[in-house]
Design a protein around this motif. Structure first.
Motif, mmCIF file in Angstrom:
data_model
loop_
_atom_site.group_PDB
_atom_site.id
_atom_site.type_symbol
_atom_site.label_atom_id
_atom_site.label_comp_id
_atom_site.label_asym_id
_atom_site.label_seq_id
_atom_site.Cartn_x
_atom_site.Cartn_y
_atom_site.Cartn_z
ATOM 1 N N MET A 284 -19.453 25.279 -40.622
ATOM 2 C CA MET A 284 -20.007 23.983 -40.895
ATOM 3 C C MET A 284 -20.487 23.501 -42.379
ATOM 4 S SD MET A 284 -19.817 22.287 -37.983
ATOM 5 C CE MET A 284 -21.126 21.006 -38.262
ATOM 6 N N ALA A 285 -21.239 24.678 -43.042
ATOM 7 C CA ALA A 285 -21.645 24.225 -44.364
ATOM 8 C C ALA A 285 -20.515 24.263 -45.480
ATOM 9 C CB ALA A 285 -22.634 25.430 -44.711
ATOM 10 N N ARG A 286 -19.758 25.018 -45.309
ATOM 11 C CA ARG A 286 -18.508 25.006 -46.095
ATOM 12 C C ARG A 286 -17.369 24.005 -46.028
ATOM 13 N NH1 ARG A 286 -17.981 31.619 -45.633
ATOM 14 N NH2 ARG A 286 -19.962 32.303 -46.902
ATOM 15 N N GLY A 287 -17.643 23.437 -44.562
ATOM 16 C CA GLY A 287 -16.641 22.444 -44.585
ATOM 17 C C GLY A 287 -15.179 22.932 -43.968
ATOM 18 N N ARG A 288 -15.029 24.183 -44.021
ATOM 19 C CA ARG A 288 -13.619 24.810 -43.265
ATOM 20 C C ARG A 288 -14.253 26.213 -42.674
ATOM 21 N NH1 ARG A 288 -9.394 21.628 -43.057
ATOM 22 N NH2 ARG A 288 -9.741 20.025 -44.567
ATOM 23 N N THR A 289 -13.467 26.414 -41.728
ATOM 24 C CA THR A 289 -13.571 27.772 -41.019
ATOM 25 C C THR A 289 -12.851 28.867 -41.747
ATOM 26 O OG1 THR A 289 -11.625 27.571 -39.359
ATOM 27 C CG2 THR A 289 -13.489 26.610 -38.907
ATOM 28 N N ALA B 181 -5.010 22.705 -35.781
ATOM 29 C CA ALA B 181 -5.618 23.315 -37.062
ATOM 30 C C ALA B 181 -6.290 22.657 -37.756
ATOM 31 C CB ALA B 181 -4.182 24.034 -37.575
ATOM 32 N N ARG B 182 -5.686 20.984 -37.877
ATOM 33 C CA ARG B 182 -6.719 20.245 -38.679
ATOM 34 C C ARG B 182 -8.111 19.929 -37.952
ATOM 35 N NH1 ARG B 182 -7.453 15.040 -38.533
ATOM 36 N NH2 ARG B 182 -5.914 14.798 -36.806
ATOM 37 N N ARG B 183 -7.948 19.620 -36.563
ATOM 38 C CA ARG B 183 -9.136 19.348 -35.863
ATOM 39 C C ARG B 183 -10.034 20.350 -36.027
ATOM 40 N NH1 ARG B 183 -5.274 17.159 -32.360
ATOM 41 N NH2 ARG B 183 -5.861 19.007 -30.736
ATOM 42 N N GLN B 184 -9.543 21.582 -36.036
ATOM 43 C CA GLN B 184 -10.501 22.873 -35.930
ATOM 44 C C GLN B 184 -11.033 23.077 -37.485
ATOM 45 O OE1 GLN B 184 -8.139 25.621 -33.782
ATOM 46 N NE2 GLN B 184 -8.798 25.122 -31.848
ATOM 47 N N ARG B 185 -10.677 22.460 -38.393
ATOM 48 C CA ARG B 185 -10.796 22.758 -39.837
ATOM 49 C C ARG B 185 -10.708 24.018 -40.333
ATOM 50 N NH1 ARG B 185 -16.751 20.427 -40.916
ATOM 51 N NH2 ARG B 185 -17.323 22.070 -39.408
ATOM 52 N N SER B 186 -9.207 24.527 -40.020
ATOM 53 C CA SER B 186 -8.569 25.614 -40.576
ATOM 54 C C SER B 186 -8.853 25.752 -42.025
ATOM 55 C CB SER B 186 -7.445 26.025 -39.919
ATOM 56 O OG SER B 186 -7.388 25.992 -38.564
ATOM 57 N N ARG B 187 -8.890 26.896 -42.709
ATOM 58 C CA ARG B 187 -8.831 27.024 -44.145
ATOM 59 C C ARG B 187 -7.654 26.860 -44.774
ATOM 60 N NH1 ARG B 187 -8.241 26.713 -48.425
ATOM 61 N NH2 ARG B 187 -9.065 27.923 -50.270
ATOM 62 N N ALA B 188 -6.551 26.839 -43.946
ATOM 63 C CA ALA B 188 -5.168 27.009 -44.492
ATOM 64 C C ALA B 188 -4.223 26.782 -43.303
ATOM 65 C CB ALA B 188 -4.734 27.689 -45.690
ATOM 66 N N ILE B 189 -2.970 26.420 -43.576
ATOM 67 C CA ILE B 189 -2.025 26.332 -42.429
ATOM 68 C C ILE B 189 -0.611 26.546 -43.261
ATOM 69 C CG2 ILE B 189 -0.434 24.740 -40.786
ATOM 70 C CD1 ILE B 189 -2.622 22.849 -40.718
ATOM 71 N N ILE B 190 0.059 27.734 -42.381
ATOM 72 C CA ILE B 190 1.392 28.031 -43.173
ATOM 73 C C ILE B 190 2.371 27.881 -41.973
ATOM 74 C CG2 ILE B 190 2.863 29.919 -43.858
ATOM 75 C CD1 ILE B 190 0.322 31.407 -44.926
ATOM 76 N N LEU B 191 3.358 27.236 -42.173
ATOM 77 C CA LEU B 191 4.652 27.115 -41.267
ATOM 78 C C LEU B 191 5.772 27.809 -41.816
ATOM 79 C CD1 LEU B 191 2.953 24.502 -40.464
ATOM 80 C CD2 LEU B 191 5.052 23.450 -40.503
ATOM 81 N N ALA B 192 6.116 28.728 -40.811
ATOM 82 C CA ALA B 192 7.407 29.629 -41.134
ATOM 83 C C ALA B 192 8.512 29.169 -40.083
ATOM 84 C CB ALA B 192 6.966 30.956 -40.844
#
Length: 362
Positions: A60-65, A117-128
């Motif tokens: 929550m503090a960092r804005g990303r999980t 992933a966007r709603r869960q505030r993931s740090r990054a997304i990779i599509l393969a």
């Protein structure tokens, strides 16, 4: 009764700072920093009190999980599982946890996973996974639904990136987003040249399902090179099939039936070697040859693409184009996390000749 866990308020009192300062020192902050001497006081107090930070509070503090969302087409395919292994190792070094989703080749599921992933505030997304082809190379010729899905995916990823998340795709580009771009056409062309160099002149191709960009690029690279060498594959010797082991088996069974037809026998012009556009299809093709009472490579040679490490023990050894899949996963992670200045990272394949395509003398 066990002691209650140490709270952040206790750490703040021990360090002689406010609760907000203690939180920023331990959990981080997306907007504010802490003076170094205060941060050290808070961390020393936390160590003395044996305080364990709350991962949710940190996120929550960092804005990303600390989650890195990986979206693949089929995790059972060793192509994707090898890429995933490379991503998992790279993510672990960064203190991230990979969350894996499989689309089963559904564009709608792919978009849904990106939104999650966007709603869960993931740090990054990779599509393969392969993108779809657009007829005649232009969006105007493609079905409107296909164009709309591609635009929606690009928009979702761009929104995620603009909000501070990292993005990378593997295979083909999505708009101008960071991409590890595999030279599928070039690798297949190099394979065609190598097979021609060791004596093959008549070729069959087991291509993937229509509309799959990876399969189309490999088929095109192989076919264009053969045409330039003066020995193009005949239309009757190019067979579509699913991008799976069973798809390769079925496509090879169909090709064998064409090869043994009266017209083909009369023309005496049947394939000496068959290129399957990925290794798992090639393994299925080899099984179909055996089940037809024939032998690889004595009756027909077989080649693949990818050099899947779990398939290197097949007999005879499979000629293929080696793609560094685990390294691609690590490179995509670096792109997604901004660890490199690159936006487009090209990857070349390497032809590996093995016993499934011995040198042929005419």
């Amino acid at each position: 009764m066990p002691d209650a866990p140490v709270t952040l308020s206790q750490v703040a009192r021990e360090a002689g700072v406010s609760l907000a300062t203690a939180s920023r020192a331990i959990n981080g902050s997306a907007t504010r920093s802490v003076r170094e001497d205060l941060r050290e006081r808070v961390l020393e107090a936390a160590q003395r009190l044996d305080y364990s930070p709350d991962p949710s509070a940190q996120a929550m503090a960092r804005g990303r999980t600390t989650a890195l969302g990986l979206v693949v087409h089929d995790i059972a395919d060793p192509y994707f599982s090898t890429i995933a292994a490379g991503i998992a190792r790279a993510a672990e070094r960064e203190g991230l946890i990979v969350t894996l989703s499989a689309t089963e080749n559904s564009p709608e599921r792919e978009l849904a996973f990106v939104e999650l992933a966007r709603r869960q505030r993931s740090r990054a997304i990779i599509l393969a996974g392969s993108r779809v082809t657009l007829p005649d190379g232009g969006a105007g010729a493609a079905p409107s639904a296909v164009v709309a899905r591609m635009a929606a995916l690009e928009a979702a990823l761009t929104t995620f990136q603009e909000a501070g998340g990292g993005v990378a795709v593997i295979g083909q580009a999505v708009g101008s987003l960071p991409v590890v771009e595999i030279d599928n056409a070039g690798g297949a062309g190099a394979l065609a040249e190598a097979l021609h160099r060791i004596g093959y002149r008549r070729f069959g191709v087991l291509t993937g399902p229509p509309g799959l960009r990876t399969a189309a690029d490999r088929t095109r690279g192989f076919g264009d090179t053969l045409a330039a060498l003066g020995c193009p594959a005949l239309d009757r010797d190019v067979v579509h099939g699913n991008f799976t082991r069973d798809g390769g088996y079925d496509a090879m069974t169909e090709l064998l039936s064409r090869m043994t037809s009266a017209a083909a026998r009369a023309a005496a012009n049947t394939p000496e070697v068959v290129f399957a556009v990925n290794d798992v299809m090639a393994v299925g093709a080899m099984a179909a040859v055996r089940d037809a009472g024939l032998r690889v490579p004595d009756d027909v040679a077989v080649a693949g693409f990818d050099d899947i490490h779990t398939l290197r023990d097949v007999t005879p050894g499979l000629t293929t184009v080696r793609i560094p899949l685990a390294e691609i996963g690590a490179l995509a992670t670096d792109l997604a996390l901004g660890r490199t200045d690159q936006v487009r990272a090209p990857v070349q394949g390497e032809v590996v000749l093995r016993d499934s395509t011995p040198e042929r003398h005419h």
